[in-house]
Design a protein around this motif. Sequence first.
Motif, PDB file in Angstrom:
ATOM      1  N   LYS A 103      36.352  32.865  48.207  1.00 62.61           N
ATOM      2  CA  LYS A 103      36.822  31.490  47.963  1.00 62.61           C
ATOM      3  C   LYS A 103      35.931  30.799  46.933  1.00 62.61           C
ATOM      4  O   LYS A 103      36.425  30.175  45.994  1.00 62.61           O
ATOM      5  N   ASP A 104      34.626  30.940  47.087  1.00 66.80           N
ATOM      6  CA  ASP A 104      33.686  30.325  46.144  1.00 66.80           C
ATOM      7  C   ASP A 104      33.806  30.953  44.752  1.00 66.80           C
ATOM      8  O   ASP A 104      33.591  30.278  43.745  1.00 66.80           O
ATOM      9  N   ALA A 105      34.161  32.235  44.697  1.00 67.37           N
ATOM     10  CA  ALA A 105      34.314  32.913  43.405  1.00 67.37           C
ATOM     11  C   ALA A 105      35.445  32.296  42.591  1.00 67.37           C
ATOM     12  O   ALA A 105      35.385  32.249  41.360  1.00 67.37           O
ATOM     13  N   HIS A 106      36.477  31.791  43.258  1.00 68.56           N
ATOM     14  CA  HIS A 106      37.596  31.153  42.558  1.00 68.56           C
ATOM     15  C   HIS A 106      37.155  29.874  41.842  1.00 68.56           C
ATOM     16  O   HIS A 106      37.789  29.467  40.876  1.00 68.56           O
ATOM     17  N   ASP A 107      36.085  29.262  42.314  1.00 64.98           N
ATOM     18  CA  ASP A 107      35.579  28.038  41.697  1.00 64.98           C
ATOM     19  C   ASP A 107      34.466  28.321  40.684  1.00 64.98           C
ATOM     20  O   ASP A 107      33.902  27.393  40.110  1.00 64.98           O
ATOM     21  N   ASN A 108      34.156  29.601  40.486  1.00 68.08           N
ATOM     22  CA  ASN A 108      33.051  29.995  39.621  1.00 68.08           C
ATOM     23  C   ASN A 108      33.581  30.404  38.245  1.00 68.08           C
ATOM     24  O   ASN A 108      34.659  30.989  38.144  1.00 68.08           O
ATOM     25  N   LYS A 109      32.822  30.109  37.190  1.00 64.87           N
ATOM     26  CA  LYS A 109      33.246  30.469  35.834  1.00 64.87           C
ATOM     27  C   LYS A 109      33.297  31.981  35.630  1.00 64.87           C
ATOM     28  O   LYS A 109      34.109  32.478  34.859  1.00 64.87           O
ATOM     29  N   ILE A 110      32.420  32.695  36.304  1.00 67.31           N
ATOM     30  CA  ILE A 110      32.391  34.158  36.192  1.00 67.31           C
ATOM     31  C   ILE A 110      32.485  34.727  37.607  1.00 67.31           C
ATOM     32  O   ILE A 110      31.479  35.056  38.240  1.00 67.31           O
ATOM     33  N   PRO A 111      33.717  34.844  38.134  1.00 63.36           N
ATOM     34  CA  PRO A 111      33.909  35.252  39.523  1.00 63.36           C
ATOM     35  C   PRO A 111      33.287  36.608  39.876  1.00 63.36           C
ATOM     36  O   PRO A 111      32.704  36.765  40.943  1.00 63.36           O
ATOM     37  N   ALA A 112      33.399  37.581  38.978  1.00 64.57           N
ATOM     38  CA  ALA A 112      32.854  38.906  39.271  1.00 64.57           C
ATOM     39  C   ALA A 112      31.343  38.853  39.461  1.00 64.57           C
ATOM     40  O   ALA A 112      30.795  39.522  40.345  1.00 64.57           O
TER      41      ALA A 112
END
Length: 174
Positions: free
Chosen positions: A74-83
Amino acid sequence: MSEGKLYAVKNDEGKYWDFEDQDDFWPLDISDCPTTPSKEQAEIVADEQGGHVVTLVEEPEKVVLTKEQAKIVKDAHDNKIPACHIANKSDDEELLMNAYVNGYTVEKDKRYLVELDGLVTTDNAQQYLTKKNGKWFACRRMPGMHQDFTDEELNAAPEWAQQLNREEVTDDEQ
């Protein structure tokens, strides 16, 4: 034939070629056979009759994650670089990237039923650990009563209740 794929030919009016009758484009709900397993056949129809090939692929199954893993995704979706976010937060990058791309569900907490061994009603109904309004007591199995507990709930129960045997409840029994 491509494994797991079907092909359709759709024209500019949003109608689909009928591969059974092979005579015209029809609305999807009227067409007898709007798909073919042959990409080559679909491309030939698109070239000869107009329209474009649409590839139908089965939707991948969603990944089942723990609550902690789901928070990372879920937090990765809000991150500029999800990977990078996923790689920094977990050792299970492949699973979490799959969840990021294909979706996920959060696993349910295991739930337990606590049979009060040797304790029955006058009509021989087995008694189970039950909680209502902050009070713990014995009760026969009854719908609507809080009798299926998580580990966390049982660890907060009185000491005597924590020492009782627990039986995992399956989805069928809940």
